[in-house]
Scaffold this active site. Structure first.
Site, short mmCIF file in Angstrom:
data_model
loop_
_atom_site.label_atom_id
_atom_site.label_comp_id
_atom_site.label_asym_id
_atom_site.label_seq_id
_atom_site.Cartn_x
_atom_site.Cartn_y
_atom_site.Cartn_z
CG ASP A 71 26.89 52.94 30.26
OD1 ASP A 71 25.77 53.24 30.71
OD2 ASP A 71 27.23 53.17 29.07
CB SER A 72 24.03 54.98 34.56
OG SER A 72 23.48 53.73 34.98
CG ASP A 110 24.98 49.23 30.07
OD1 ASP A 110 24.84 48.87 28.89
OD2 ASP A 110 24.64 50.35 30.48
CE LYS A 140 21.64 49.23 28.69
NZ LYS A 140 22.22 50.26 27.76
CD GLU A 142 24.55 53.46 24.92
OE1 GLU A 142 24.98 54.29 24.10
OE2 GLU A 142 24.44 53.69 26.14
CD GLU A 208 18.50 57.12 27.41
OE1 GLU A 208 18.83 58.06 28.16
OE2 GLU A 208 19.18 56.09 27.28
#
Length: 290
Positions: A71-72, A110, A140, A142, A208
């Site tokens: 998502d970056s 993501d 992925k 979070e 992270e």
């Protein structure tokens, strides 16, 4: 008939047709179970972000085991200031481009903010789109303890899940900005989150901005591989955003970023040379003309 299986034809990273050394593990396509086996053997692996065909091909050829269509992309491709605005519909075409362009690497889609947090069913349906439309090999998300139901639902439905704990960028406003997680009394929270996602079925977990000693303890206690970003060198794997690692992005970098190249300067110099030659008439020269 050959005794080799389809995934045991050449050492990972070697040219096609390369014979495997006696007794060595040979991998044609990285799968989730290969990462666990690498952890068991004490071998480390690498992960980079990728959002397009050409970087995917280059990183795959270099031997990078995992490519994350993160998502970056929101703030590295699409011009946003954070990862929060990016949507599923924006990320799926990028995921498709990467998955079409690799032959060995594991491609991770993501899940963006708001696409899975509401319920396990919402998460499953979003993840299924990344697998069906984007060609992702896994997804992925979070979160730790609170995301265990989502992870459980996805894995039960045949979708491999990489978890992400510690500092979670999608929760930056809740966490009070970009802050190290797991210091002091909060170290136990990182371990609880890690065990929860493992028990829910995640095949690996990103940590992270976690203190190195905490990440090392978690790595030792988990059966699944850990992937660090700002979490020290005792994780099983490491991940960086490629524009940070290779110097396409400039300015102040997080402490955990090492820059292996200065691509911005290379591109800037090339663009200036092109511009100058167009304006002085030296390009196109006779050899560039039909």
């Amino acid at each position: 008939m050959s005794s080799s299986t389809p995934e045991e034809t050449a050492p990972y990273g070697a040219p096609a047709g390369t014979p495997a050394p006696a007794g060595s593990a040979t991998i044609k396509r990285i799968r989730t179970h290969h990462l666990r086996e690498m952890k068991q053997r004490g071998e480390r692996f690498s992960m980079l972000t990728s959002y397009d065909q050409l970087t995917a091909q280059i990183f795959d050829e270099a031997g990078i085991e995992i490519l994350l269509v993160g998502d970056s992309a929101s703030n590295n491709v699409l011009g946003n200031t954070t990862s929060l605005p990016v949507t599923v519909d924006e990320l799926i075409p990028l995921t498709r481009a990467v998955s079409r362009s690799v032959t060995r690497a594991l491609v991770v889609g993501d899940l963006p903010f708001g696409s899975y947090q509401a319920s396990p069913e919402q998460g499953y349906l979003t993840a299924a789109r990344f697998m069906k439309e984007g060609g992702a090999h896994c997804v992925k998300l979070e979160g730790g303890v609170e995301m265990a139901p989502q992870i459980e639902r996805m894995t039960r439905g045949g979708i491999p899940v990489m978890a992400h704990i510690g500092f979670t960028p999608q929760s930056e406003h809740t966490l009070g900005g970009y802050r190290v997680q797991g210091r002091g009394d909060t170290a136990d929270r990182v371990l609880r989150d890690a065990l929860a996602v493992q028990d829910a079925g995640a095949f690996s977990v990103v940590m992270e901005m976690v203190p190195g000693d905490v990440a090392a303890e978690v790595t030792a206690k988990l059966e699944i591989p850990t992937i660090g970003i700002g979490a020290g060198n005792r994780c099983d794997g490491q991940v960086l955003v490629w524009q940070d690692a290779f110097g396409l992005r400039t300015g102040k970098m997080p402490r955990f970023v090492k820059q292996y190249a200065d691509l911005r300067t290379v591109l800037l110099d090339a663009a200036r040379s092109y511009d100058a030659e167009v304006k002085d008439g030296s390009f196109p020269a006779p050899e560039h003309t039909f």
